[in-house]
Design a protein around this motif. Structure first.
Motif, mmCIF file in Angstrom:
data_model
loop_
_atom_site.group_PDB
_atom_site.id
_atom_site.type_symbol
_atom_site.label_atom_id
_atom_site.label_comp_id
_atom_site.label_asym_id
_atom_site.label_seq_id
_atom_site.Cartn_x
_atom_site.Cartn_y
_atom_site.Cartn_z
ATOM 1 N N ARG B 107 -26.469 -6.506 -0.196
ATOM 2 C CA ARG B 107 -26.195 -5.696 -1.292
ATOM 3 C C ARG B 107 -25.677 -4.324 -0.495
ATOM 4 O O ARG B 107 -26.918 -4.035 0.080
ATOM 5 N N ALA B 108 -24.877 -3.925 -0.645
ATOM 6 C CA ALA B 108 -24.830 -2.228 -0.718
ATOM 7 C C ALA B 108 -24.154 -1.644 -1.320
ATOM 8 O O ALA B 108 -22.538 -2.346 -1.699
ATOM 9 N N SER B 109 -23.709 -0.284 -1.813
ATOM 10 C CA SER B 109 -23.387 0.535 -1.916
ATOM 11 C C SER B 109 -22.215 1.169 -1.395
ATOM 12 O O SER B 109 -22.802 1.786 -0.859
ATOM 13 N N PHE B 110 -20.784 1.689 -2.474
ATOM 14 C CA PHE B 110 -19.903 1.845 -1.689
ATOM 15 C C PHE B 110 -19.161 2.948 -2.407
ATOM 16 O O PHE B 110 -19.219 2.926 -3.701
ATOM 17 N N SER B 111 -17.651 4.096 -1.803
ATOM 18 C CA SER B 111 -17.638 4.781 -2.584
ATOM 19 C C SER B 111 -16.044 4.994 -1.566
ATOM 20 O O SER B 111 -16.523 5.271 -0.278
ATOM 21 N N ILE B 112 -15.206 5.235 -2.555
ATOM 22 C CA ILE B 112 -13.447 4.877 -1.760
ATOM 23 C C ILE B 112 -13.136 6.027 -2.204
ATOM 24 O O ILE B 112 -12.996 5.996 -3.599
ATOM 25 N N PHE B 113 -12.080 6.782 -1.068
ATOM 26 C CA PHE B 113 -11.801 7.605 -1.352
ATOM 27 C C PHE B 113 -10.164 7.922 -0.941
ATOM 28 O O PHE B 113 -9.915 6.604 0.272
ATOM 29 N N HIS B 114 -9.432 7.719 -1.723
ATOM 30 C CA HIS B 114 -7.948 7.494 -1.203
ATOM 31 C C HIS B 114 -6.571 8.920 -1.329
ATOM 32 O O HIS B 114 -7.040 10.201 -2.412
ATOM 33 N N THR B 115 -5.925 9.555 -0.381
ATOM 34 C CA THR B 115 -5.286 10.711 -0.504
ATOM 35 C C THR B 115 -3.827 9.893 0.386
ATOM 36 O O THR B 115 -3.540 9.303 0.533
ATOM 37 N N LEU B 116 -3.376 10.326 -1.177
ATOM 38 C CA LEU B 116 -1.252 10.655 -1.410
ATOM 39 C C LEU B 116 -0.748 10.953 -1.006
ATOM 40 O O LEU B 116 -1.486 12.248 -0.699
ATOM 41 N N PRO B 117 0.392 10.647 0.169
ATOM 42 C CA PRO B 117 1.204 12.510 0.573
ATOM 43 C C PRO B 117 1.012 13.349 -0.320
ATOM 44 O O PRO B 117 1.347 13.093 -1.635
ATOM 45 N N HIS B 118 1.177 14.537 -0.189
ATOM 46 C CA HIS B 118 1.063 15.847 -0.777
ATOM 47 C C HIS B 118 -0.332 15.734 -1.640
ATOM 48 O O HIS B 118 0.236 16.955 -3.095
ATOM 49 N N GLU B 119 -0.893 15.401 -1.785
ATOM 50 C CA GLU B 119 -1.966 15.215 -2.445
ATOM 51 C C GLU B 119 -3.466 14.998 -2.436
ATOM 52 O O GLU B 119 -3.878 15.163 -1.217
ATOM 53 N N PRO B 120 -4.221 16.485 -2.696
ATOM 54 C CA PRO B 120 -5.780 16.653 -2.697
ATOM 55 C C PRO B 120 -6.361 14.656 -2.799
ATOM 56 O O PRO B 120 -5.665 14.005 -3.395
ATOM 57 N N THR B 121 -7.059 14.698 -1.975
ATOM 58 C CA THR B 121 -8.043 13.294 -1.474
ATOM 59 C C THR B 121 -8.716 12.939 -2.849
ATOM 60 O O THR B 121 -9.510 14.477 -3.511
ATOM 61 N N THR B 122 -8.974 11.771 -3.891
ATOM 62 C CA THR B 122 -9.294 11.577 -4.362
ATOM 63 C C THR B 122 -10.273 10.428 -4.733
ATOM 64 O O THR B 122 -10.294 9.652 -3.595
ATOM 65 N N LEU B 123 -11.532 10.403 -5.605
ATOM 66 C CA LEU B 123 -12.244 9.391 -5.442
ATOM 67 C C LEU B 123 -11.238 7.884 -6.413
ATOM 68 O O LEU B 123 -11.151 7.980 -7.339
ATOM 69 N N LEU B 124 -11.093 7.076 -5.350
ATOM 70 C CA LEU B 124 -10.565 5.702 -5.654
ATOM 71 C C LEU B 124 -11.409 4.740 -6.908
ATOM 72 O O LEU B 124 -11.750 4.366 -7.671
ATOM 73 N N SER B 125 -12.793 4.384 -5.836
ATOM 74 C CA SER B 125 -13.666 3.651 -6.915
ATOM 75 C C SER B 125 -15.309 3.827 -6.451
ATOM 76 O O SER B 125 -15.117 3.438 -4.989
ATOM 77 N N VAL B 126 -15.930 3.125 -7.078
ATOM 78 C CA VAL B 126 -17.860 3.281 -6.634
ATOM 79 C C VAL B 126 -17.869 2.653 -6.849
ATOM 80 O O VAL B 126 -17.594 1.723 -8.462
#
Lengths: 163, 163, 163
Positions: B107-126
């Motif tokens: 098992r491992a925990s994940f945090s995934i962030f995504h960056t769309l063009p011209h937008e600040p990076t946001t949290l996608l999923s944990v």
């Protein structure tokens, strides 16, 4: 490619410690110790992913050689005017991408959060470190090159500290 | 239960490398390499935590066997229409939950962030990965099963890539 | 200071497992197992960084000795009224800061996310753990002291669970 094939478990432990010590240095605000993570002729860049991936030269921060590192520390600690803030790095385990003689090429992902006074903590930047690491004469690992390649092309507020 | 009791330090190093290589594959956009992280009859699911914990079958993404993986890659790279984006996984150290002959449950925990063009990076999923890992004939670790159990029941925008 | 100098690779593996097991315990909602991560006279604090760094005593959560831990668990699981939520810890690799006989002083950075029903996942807190770890009679690592030093001085909503 497999970590065990390209680097010993011992060097992964040392790389992990290097990454965490680097993060701790910035998170504790002990910026004067930051240049010591690099070889005397070491290079640091904070560069947007678009530019890094295309081999373009523009960086948000660039230091080459001890003098430029110390200049940058002086600028940040004595000259720039900005609101105080806490940084917090959460860095993944490193990957050894290759070993050439004494040189280790490695990568790790980072998420960096910052907290300004009277504000909730927000995400500052995410990305990856692309590193070239050498053992110095004392047997300690140092960065010959660390490129903090940030995905976050919009930098909230401004980039005060190295990533 | 103790990592040292259930898996050797060497297999933890290899598991860590597997997790980081998997993350790197998705973060670099090299989706064609994604099926190679699984055994030929491997299974991948992206499933909400509510459903996983109750043993319910509904998943947001499901692949079983190499053909379904390759279909999914084709759909994502050639058919779906979506804004380009950068992904960034920050994955914790793995835990070995049990070892049964050649099979490692981890098992491992994940945090995934995504960056769309011209937008600040946001949290996608944990969430967490629930994994079953085997050594293949070449001695490389592969997922027989990887379930990406996401806590984030509201998926911002849409789930394009595997988690 | 170098991890290899101050702690063996084996104890880093065990420390990592301790940190991940602790995170898993809270993330899975198995709060009743939480006191078992501490020695019988162990101490837990969740404390703001400003107070910790100045040596001030005020904490957001404080438990000393098994009785106080069990009281806290009872309060959280049976008495407090709050919306259900999922927690997710993503914790960095630990650093061994020093070893004195059987006592290991260690640090790790944490990011903690939470998900409330019908809401997107948000950042709950970031900070670092400052730990003192001992081996118990059974050879398992336990916290004699864990201080969760949070950077995030504005706590969104309220602090229900330990960090």
């Amino acid at each position: 490619m497999n970590a065990v094939a390209t680097g010993s478990a011992a060097s992964l432990v040392e790389l992990t410690e290097l990454n965490q010590a680097y993060a701790d240095c910035l998170d504790s605000g002990d910026l004067c110790a930051w240049p010591n993570f690099f070889t005397p002729d070491g290079v640091y860049k904070a560069q947007g992913r678009e530019n890094f991936d295309r081999g373009l030269p523009l960086t948000a921060m660039f230091c080459e050689g001890r003098g430029m590192f110390e200049d940058r520390v002086t600028v940040i600690t004595k000259i720039m005017v900005y609101a105080p803030r806490y940084l917090r790095h959460v860095v993944s385990a490193p990957r050894v991408l290759g070993v050439t003689g004494p040189l280790i090429c490695a990568r790790a992902s980072f998420s960096i959060f910052h907290t300004l006074p009277h504000e909730p903590t927000t995400l500052l930047s995410v990305g990856r470190y692309e590193d070239e690491v050498l053992l110095d004469a004392a047997g300690e690992m140092k960065f010959r090159l660390r490129v903090a390649v940030y995905d976050s092309l919009l930098i909230p507020n401004s980039l005060v500290y190295p990533l």
